[in-house]
Write a protein that holds these residues in place. Structure first.
Motif, PDB file in Angstrom:
ATOM      1  N   ASP A  35       0.843  -1.205   0.000  1.00 31.06           N
ATOM      2  CA  ASP A  35       0.000   0.000   0.000  1.00 31.06           C
ATOM      3  C   ASP A  35       0.877   1.253   0.000  1.00 31.06           C
ATOM      4  O   ASP A  35       2.015   1.240   0.485  1.00 31.06           O
ATOM      5  CB  ASP A  35      -0.901   0.022   1.239  1.00 31.06           C
ATOM      6  N   LEU A  36       0.318   2.332  -0.513  1.00 30.05           N
ATOM      7  CA  LEU A  36       1.003   3.619  -0.431  1.00 30.05           C
ATOM      8  C   LEU A  36       1.038   4.057   1.037  1.00 30.05           C
ATOM      9  O   LEU A  36       0.038   3.913   1.745  1.00 30.05           O
ATOM     10  CB  LEU A  36       0.259   4.669  -1.267  1.00 30.05           C
ATOM     11  N   PRO A  37       2.174   4.584   1.506  1.00 28.51           N
ATOM     12  CA  PRO A  37       2.263   4.973   2.927  1.00 28.51           C
ATOM     13  C   PRO A  37       1.428   6.216   3.215  1.00 28.51           C
ATOM     14  O   PRO A  37       1.507   7.207   2.491  1.00 28.51           O
ATOM     15  CB  PRO A  37       3.757   5.250   3.115  1.00 28.51           C
ATOM     16  N   ALA A  38       0.633   6.151   4.281  1.00 26.44           N
ATOM     17  CA  ALA A  38      -0.163   7.313   4.709  1.00 26.44           C
ATOM     18  C   ALA A  38       0.644   8.068   5.756  1.00 26.44           C
ATOM     19  O   ALA A  38       0.637   7.715   6.936  1.00 26.44           O
ATOM     20  CB  ALA A  38      -1.500   6.859   5.268  1.00 26.44           C
ATOM     21  N   VAL A  39       1.354   9.111   5.324  1.00 29.38           N
ATOM     22  CA  VAL A  39       2.223   9.856   6.240  1.00 29.38           C
ATOM     23  C   VAL A  39       1.515  11.074   6.840  1.00 29.38           C
ATOM     24  O   VAL A  39       2.015  11.694   7.776  1.00 29.38           O
ATOM     25  CB  VAL A  39       3.542  10.287   5.554  1.00 29.38           C
ATOM     26  N   LEU A  40       0.356  11.423   6.294  1.00 28.05           N
ATOM     27  CA  LEU A  40      -0.458  12.502   6.856  1.00 28.05           C
ATOM     28  C   LEU A  40      -1.855  11.959   7.134  1.00 28.05           C
ATOM     29  O   LEU A  40      -2.257  10.946   6.557  1.00 28.05           O
ATOM     30  CB  LEU A  40      -0.566  13.683   5.873  1.00 28.05           C
ATOM     31  N   GLY A  41      -2.589  12.648   7.996  1.00 27.44           N
ATOM     32  CA  GLY A  41      -3.963  12.256   8.289  1.00 27.44           C
ATOM     33  C   GLY A  41      -4.931  12.893   7.305  1.00 27.44           C
ATOM     34  O   GLY A  41      -4.601  13.895   6.657  1.00 27.44           O
ATOM     35  N   GLU A  42      -6.100  12.333   7.216  1.00 26.51           N
ATOM     36  CA  GLU A  42      -7.083  12.853   6.264  1.00 26.51           C
ATOM     37  C   GLU A  42      -7.625  14.215   6.662  1.00 26.51           C
ATOM     38  O   GLU A  42      -8.227  14.917   5.847  1.00 26.51           O
ATOM     39  CB  GLU A  42      -8.229  11.860   6.076  1.00 26.51           C
ATOM     40  N   HIS A  43      -7.413  14.640   7.924  1.00 24.48           N
ATOM     41  CA  HIS A  43      -7.905  15.948   8.368  1.00 24.48           C
ATOM     42  C   HIS A  43      -6.778  16.973   8.517  1.00 24.48           C
ATOM     43  O   HIS A  43      -7.005  18.063   9.048  1.00 24.48           O
ATOM     44  CB  HIS A  43      -8.665  15.801   9.696  1.00 24.48           C
ATOM     45  N   ASP A  44      -5.580  16.623   8.062  1.00 24.16           N
ATOM     46  CA  ASP A  44      -4.476  17.588   8.103  1.00 24.16           C
ATOM     47  C   ASP A  44      -4.734  18.724   7.108  1.00 24.16           C
ATOM     48  O   ASP A  44      -5.572  18.612   6.213  1.00 24.16           O
ATOM     49  CB  ASP A  44      -3.151  16.902   7.771  1.00 24.16           C
ATOM     50  N   GLU A  45      -3.966  19.799   7.275  1.00 19.64           N
ATOM     51  CA  GLU A  45      -4.109  20.966   6.398  1.00 19.64           C
ATOM     52  C   GLU A  45      -2.979  20.985   5.370  1.00 19.64           C
ATOM     53  O   GLU A  45      -1.852  20.598   5.684  1.00 19.64           O
ATOM     54  CB  GLU A  45      -4.041  22.262   7.223  1.00 19.64           C
ATOM     55  N   PRO A  46      -3.272  21.459   4.149  1.00 16.42           N
ATOM     56  CA  PRO A  46      -2.204  21.543   3.143  1.00 16.42           C
ATOM     57  C   PRO A  46      -1.025  22.411   3.570  1.00 16.42           C
ATOM     58  O   PRO A  46       0.114  22.092   3.289  1.00 16.42           O
ATOM     59  CB  PRO A  46      -2.910  22.140   1.924  1.00 16.42           C
ATOM     60  N   LEU A  47      -1.319  23.526   4.289  1.00 11.55           N
ATOM     61  CA  LEU A  47      -0.215  24.368   4.762  1.00 11.55           C
ATOM     62  C   LEU A  47      -0.009  24.143   6.246  1.00 11.55           C
ATOM     63  O   LEU A  47      -0.908  24.421   7.052  1.00 11.55           O
ATOM     64  CB  LEU A  47      -0.507  25.851   4.516  1.00 11.55           C
ATOM     65  N   PRO A  48       1.164  23.633   6.650  1.00  5.11           N
ATOM     66  CA  PRO A  48       1.409  23.379   8.068  1.00  5.11           C
ATOM     67  C   PRO A  48       1.803  24.625   8.842  1.00  5.11           C
ATOM     68  O   PRO A  48       1.933  24.602  10.052  1.00  5.11           O
ATOM     69  CB  PRO A  48       2.584  22.393   8.030  1.00  5.11           C
ATOM     70  N   SER A  49       2.019  25.744   8.126  1.00  2.00           N
ATOM     71  CA  SER A  49       2.575  26.937   8.758  1.00  2.00           C
ATOM     72  C   SER A  49       1.504  27.842   9.344  1.00  2.00           C
ATOM     73  O   SER A  49       0.614  28.309   8.646  1.00  2.00           O
ATOM     74  CB  SER A  49       3.388  27.724   7.728  1.00  2.00           C
TER      75      SER A  49
END
Length: 200
Positions: A102-116
């Motif tokens: 499987d492709l690794p899920a390194v972020l969650g589905e509710h994360d934001e595109p900009l972390p800043s």
């Protein structure tokens, strides 16, 4: 007309004769000195206000540069500590070896595109960094946002339908984008560091 002029001259002559010049001259000098003093004081106050405003703008610009640099370095550090790139590289190697992973899920589905937080809350303020730096910060933010948007979509199951070849292509593209982000991001971080220290 001639009579009127004579009357005016007569009135002025009587006024001049009635003035006590010993009192009037010092009063006129004092008034003139007061006007010059007021003008110089106002000019000095305006200069002081302009200087204070410039200092405040410079401080805000340097603080923003320092905050952006800090967040950028923290972001790279988090990616490294969580071994996000390593997970993607291992999955890519397995896929290329023909293993159905499987492709690794390194972020969650509710994360934001900009972390800043700085970019999210003060995006307009990057204009104070100057056109060249503002353009590069915006470009870097777009690159990071684009990559993270793909990783969030992956966490939401958008790429489940891909076969091994499709997964390989996706990982290669995202790893390539990450390498560009890392190189460009470190250059921008260096420039932000100089700006934070010297204000230019």
């Amino acid at each position: 007309m001639g009579a009127s002029l004579e009357q005016l001259v007569g009135v002025l002559s009587s006024i001049v004769a009635a003035i006590d010049w010993k009192v009037a001259v010092p009063a006129m000098i004092a008034a003139l000195a007061g006007l010059i003093g007021a003008w110089l004081g106002a000019r000095g106050a305006v200069r002081a206000q302009v200087k204070k405003h410039r200092a405040e703008v410079d401080y805000a610009r340097r603080s923003l540069a320092a905050a952006l640099r800090g967040e950028l370095l923290a972001y790279f550090d988090i990616v490294e500590r969580r071994e996000q790139v390593r997970q993607a590289e291992l999955a890519l190697a397995d896929l290329k070896a023909g293993k159905p992973v499987d492709l690794p899920a390194v972020l969650g589905e509710h994360d934001e595109p900009l972390p800043s937080l700085v970019l999210a809350n003060d995006y307009r303020a990057i204009g104070t960094l100057g056109p060249a730096m503002a353009a590069d910060v915006a470009k870097l933010a777009s690159m990071i946002g684009s990559m993270r948007a793909t990783l969030i979509a992956l966490a939401r199951g958008r790429y489940r339908h891909l076969d091994n070849a499709g997964r390989i292509d996706l990982l290669e593209r995202e790893l390539g984008l990450w390498r560009d982000i890392e190189v460009f991001g470190k250059q921008v971080a260096k420039r932000l560091s100089r700006m934070a220290e010297r204000g230019a």
